[in-house]
Design a protein around this motif. Structure first.
Motif, short mmCIF file in Angstrom:
data_model
loop_
_atom_site.label_atom_id
_atom_site.label_comp_id
_atom_site.label_asym_id
_atom_site.label_seq_id
_atom_site.Cartn_x
_atom_site.Cartn_y
_atom_site.Cartn_z
N TYR A 43 -13.91 21.27 33.35
CA TYR A 43 -14.56 19.96 33.38
C TYR A 43 -15.65 19.91 34.44
O TYR A 43 -16.74 19.36 34.21
CB TYR A 43 -13.52 18.87 33.64
N TRP A 44 -15.38 20.49 35.60
CA TRP A 44 -16.37 20.48 36.68
C TRP A 44 -17.62 21.28 36.29
O TRP A 44 -18.75 20.89 36.62
CB TRP A 44 -15.75 21.05 37.95
N ASP A 47 -19.46 19.07 33.74
CA ASP A 47 -19.98 17.90 34.42
C ASP A 47 -21.20 18.26 35.26
O ASP A 47 -22.21 17.55 35.25
CB ASP A 47 -18.88 17.29 35.28
N HIS A 62 -19.17 14.13 42.67
CA HIS A 62 -19.50 13.31 41.51
C HIS A 62 -18.58 13.74 40.35
O HIS A 62 -18.81 14.76 39.72
CB HIS A 62 -20.97 13.49 41.11
N LEU A 63 -17.56 12.93 40.11
CA LEU A 63 -16.61 13.26 39.06
C LEU A 63 -17.09 12.83 37.68
O LEU A 63 -16.55 13.29 36.68
CB LEU A 63 -15.25 12.63 39.36
N LEU A 64 -18.05 11.94 37.62
CA LEU A 64 -18.59 11.47 36.35
C LEU A 64 -20.07 11.80 36.28
O LEU A 64 -20.80 11.66 37.26
CB LEU A 64 -18.37 9.96 36.19
N PRO A 65 -20.53 12.24 35.11
CA PRO A 65 -21.95 12.61 34.97
C PRO A 65 -22.85 11.38 34.85
O PRO A 65 -23.40 11.07 33.78
CB PRO A 65 -21.96 13.45 33.70
N VAL A 66 -23.01 10.65 35.96
CA VAL A 66 -23.88 9.48 35.96
C VAL A 66 -25.33 9.96 35.89
O VAL A 66 -25.71 10.94 36.52
CB VAL A 66 -23.64 8.63 37.22
N ALA A 68 -26.74 11.40 33.36
CA ALA A 68 -26.69 12.75 32.80
C ALA A 68 -28.01 13.09 32.12
O ALA A 68 -28.69 12.23 31.56
CB ALA A 68 -25.55 12.87 31.80
#
Length: 295
Positions: A43-44, A47, A62-66, A68
Motif C-alpha cells: 500500500y505504501w 500510495d 502521508h497515509l492517504l494520496p491527497v 494524487a
C-alpha cells in the motif's frame, strides 16, 4: 413429547446465540494484524507512486494520496527505456517458464513412475545443486554464455535461469506426481484406455495444481532475478526490469533520486505478477477435481 424433544438432533433445534471463544477471537485479531503488516508495504508503494518528490520528502507521513497525480506513471511510461525492458523481461520469463515446466515435468515423471539405474544418484544430484551458492558460478556462467555469443540476449539469460530453476522445480513436481496413485491409471486401462490415454485423461488433470504451483515459482524466480541479469546483460538496450529499475534508484551528481517515479515503476513491475496470479488461480482449483470424473 418431552422425550421426543430431548432426542431431537442439535442441528434441528432453534439456533441460539453463538458463543465466541476468546482464543478464536484473539487468533483472528492476530491474523488481521499480520495481514495488515504484510500488505502495508505494498500500500505504501502504491500510495507514494501518486505523490510528488517534494511531498514525499517533506518529513511528514502521508497515509492517504491527497492531491494524487498520475505524473509519475506518465514519466515512467514516457521514458524510452521502460517498454524495451518490459518486453525483455516478458520474453525471458515466459521462455524460462515454458522450458522449465516441460523439462521438470518429464524428469519428475521419470523419477516417480519408473525405476532405472542411477535414479537415486539423480535425485541426490538435484538436491546438491541447490546447495551451490549462485555467486560462485558467476564467472563460469559469464564465460559460458560469452563463448556461445549469447551475451545481452534473451536466450543467453534464459539458459542460466532455466538451469537454476529446473532442479527445485523437479523436486516440487516429484511430490505431486508421487501423490497421484498409479492405480488410477491402471483402473482406466482396465476400462479400455491405453497408457497414454489414461495419463492424459486421468493423471494429467490431477497434476494441474502441481504444475501451477511450480509455474508460479519459476515465474517469480525469472521475473525478479537481478544478479545473473546484471552479469550477463550489460547492454543498455537489453535490460530486464529489475536492472532497469536500478537506474531510478541510483542518484546522480545533478539531482536526487525521484522516489515518486521509483514507486510508480515498482508498481508497474508488480502488475504482470498480479495478472499472472489472477490467471492461474482458477486453474489451480479446477485442476483438483477435473481429473476425478470419468467421461
Amino acid at each position: 413429547m418431552s422425550t421426543i424433544a430431548a432426542a431431537r438432533p442439535a442441528a434441528l433445534r432453534p439456533p441460539g446465540r453463538r458463543r465466541v471463544r476468546p482464543g478464536r477471537l484473539l487468533a483472528s485479531g492476530v491474523g488481521v494484524l499480520v495481514a495488515l503488516a504484510w500488505a502495508f508495504p505494498v500500500y505504501w508503494m502504491v500510495d507514494s507512486s501518486f505523490m510528488s518528490s517534494v511531498r514525499l520528502q517533506d518529513g511528514r507521513v502521508h497515509l492517504l494520496p491527497v492531491n494524487a497525480s498520475w505524473d509519475n506513471y506518465a514519466s515512467v511510461w514516457a521514458s524510452g527505456s521502460f517498454l524495451p525492458a518490459l518486453r525483455m523481461s516478458l520474453a525471458v520469463t515466459f521462455l524460462t517458464l515454458l522450458v522449465t515446466l516441460v523439462f521438470a515435468f518429464l524428469a519428475a515423471l521419470a523419477i516417480s513412475r519408473f525405476r532405472f539405474r542411477g535414479r537415486r544418484g539423480f535425485i541426490l544430484a538435484v538436491l546438491l545443486i541447490q546447495m551451490l551458492p549462485a555467486e560462485g558460478l558467476f564467472i563460469a556462467q559469464y564465460r559460458l554464455v560469452g563463448s556461445l555469443h549469447l551475451l545481452n540476449t534473451v536466450l543467453g539469460v534464459s539458459i542460466l535461469y532455466i538451469a537454476a530453476v529446473v532442479p527445485f522445480t523437479v523436486w516440487m513436481l516429484r511430490g505431486f506426481v508421487a501423490g497421484v496413485p498409479i492405480e488410477l491409471e491402471e483402473a482406466a486401462m482396465v476400462d479400455g484406455l491405453s497408457r497414454t490415454q489414461a495419463f492424459v485423461r486421468i493423471t494429467f488433470p490431477l497434476l494441474a495444481p502441481g504444475l501451477v504451483a511450480s509455474g508460479v515459482y519459476a515465474f517469480l524466480q525469472a521475473w525478479n532475478e537481478f544478479t545473473v541479469a546484471l552479469v550477463v546483460l550489460q547492454s543498455d538496450a537489453s535490460k530486464t526490469l529489475p536492472i532497469w529499475l536500478r537506474s531510478f534508484v541510483q542518484a546522480s551528481a545533478s539531482r536526487d533520486t525521484d522516489w515518486g517515479q521509483v514507486m510508480a515503476a515498482s508498481s508497474l513491475i508488480a502488475v504482470p505478477v498480479i495478472v499472472f496470479f489472477l490467471f492461474v488461480q482458477g486453474r489451480m482449483t479446477s485442476g483438483l477435481v477435473s481429473g476425478a470424473v470419468k467421461g
